[in-house]
Write a protein that holds these residues in place. Sequence first.
Motif, PDB file in Angstrom:
ATOM      1  N   THR A   1      -9.823 -37.838  27.525  1.00 24.78           N
ATOM      2  CA  THR A   1      -9.520 -36.598  26.815  1.00 24.78           C
ATOM      3  C   THR A   1      -8.007 -36.522  26.642  1.00 24.78           C
ATOM      4  OG1 THR A   1      -9.311 -35.299  28.846  1.00 24.78           O
ATOM      5  CG2 THR A   1     -11.485 -35.351  27.797  1.00 24.78           C
ATOM      6  N   ILE A   2      -7.565 -35.653  25.737  1.00 27.18           N
ATOM      7  CA  ILE A   2      -6.135 -35.367  25.638  1.00 27.18           C
ATOM      8  C   ILE A   2      -5.829 -34.191  26.564  1.00 27.18           C
ATOM      9  CG2 ILE A   2      -4.242 -34.648  24.130  1.00 27.18           C
ATOM     10  CD1 ILE A   2      -5.640 -35.981  21.822  1.00 27.18           C
ATOM     11  N   ARG A   3      -4.844 -34.351  27.422  1.00 23.32           N
ATOM     12  CA  ARG A   3      -4.489 -33.298  28.379  1.00 23.32           C
ATOM     13  C   ARG A   3      -4.181 -31.991  27.642  1.00 23.32           C
ATOM     14  NH1 ARG A   3      -0.497 -36.732  29.576  1.00 23.32           N
ATOM     15  NH2 ARG A   3       0.981 -35.010  29.304  1.00 23.32           N
ATOM     16  N   PRO A   4      -4.611 -30.857  28.174  1.00 22.64           N
ATOM     17  CA  PRO A   4      -4.349 -29.567  27.529  1.00 22.64           C
ATOM     18  C   PRO A   4      -2.865 -29.313  27.269  1.00 22.64           C
ATOM     19  CG  PRO A   4      -5.996 -29.300  29.240  1.00 22.64           C
ATOM     20  CD  PRO A   4      -5.485 -30.704  29.357  1.00 22.64           C
ATOM     21  N   ASP A   5      -1.994 -29.735  28.177  1.00 24.12           N
ATOM     22  CA  ASP A   5      -0.571 -29.480  27.996  1.00 24.12           C
ATOM     23  C   ASP A   5       0.041 -30.346  26.895  1.00 24.12           C
ATOM     24  OD1 ASP A   5      -1.014 -31.643  30.078  1.00 24.12           O
ATOM     25  OD2 ASP A   5       1.145 -31.862  29.775  1.00 24.12           O
ATOM     26  N   ALA A   6      -0.666 -31.414  26.505  1.00 22.32           N
ATOM     27  CA  ALA A   6      -0.144 -32.329  25.484  1.00 22.32           C
ATOM     28  C   ALA A   6      -0.856 -32.189  24.150  1.00 22.32           C
ATOM     29  CB  ALA A   6      -0.275 -33.774  25.977  1.00 22.32           C
ATOM     30  N   PHE A   7      -1.983 -31.484  24.117  1.00 24.62           N
ATOM     31  CA  PHE A   7      -2.851 -31.495  22.944  1.00 24.62           C
ATOM     32  C   PHE A   7      -2.152 -30.980  21.682  1.00 24.62           C
ATOM     33  CE2 PHE A   7      -6.087 -30.177  19.989  1.00 24.62           C
ATOM     34  CZ  PHE A   7      -7.080 -31.123  20.136  1.00 24.62           C
TER      35      PHE A   7
END
Length: 243
Positions: free
Chosen positions: A132-138
Amino acid sequence: MTLQRPTVVLVHGAFAESASWSGVVERLRVHPLDVVAVANPLRSLAGDAAYLRDVLAGISGPVVLVGHSYGGMVITEAATGSDNKVAALVYVCAFAPEQNESALELSTKFPGSTLGEALSAYPVTSGGNEFTIRPDAFHHQFAADVSHGEAVVMSATQRPVTEIALTTGLPTDIPAWKSIPSWFVFSDADLNIPVALHRFMADRAGAKATREVPGASHALSVSQPDAVTASILDAVHATVSSQ
């Protein structure tokens, strides 16, 4: 003779889901066109393509098949041997692979992708890892040109992809874009797939038309639905005029 309008079939890629096409669907329906936004399983290239073929088998008449990101891998495989049902391919910030090329391999062919730095990986009971793409990087990585609030929702609803899906090379020996007309629409600020790769793949495929959107993100169907719709309509009109 009555001309048959094609059905537009939309296939999302990794870290997205079928609602990512909502703005495009709304615009296509105005014309009006029948549209199907497929829920891509994102489990394996062969399995995802087989599922898409099942969807296509239930549609009568010609199809304009549209893929975003990893979805380009899936439509390229699924359209092979489609008994001429797929009349056109549209690649939206998408991979258009040659035989044995994987999404991961293509993404590193040219410099510029920062996706690897934004991913989170964890094992799954079916074997291997899932990304997944990390929430902080999305927001920055995937959808920099949408609002913060919309990016938060997109991050929360993203569908993970397996490592095997991204690392499997295209099985077919004759990619669909070699025999089916293709259109490409992409951005020059895509952080997942470098613009140099987009240009390379469009040129290699002999694209009927290429539309490059300046400053847009990888999430082109969400942030730039007008540009995406315009490329799809180009393919639709070409399909109808060729009958």
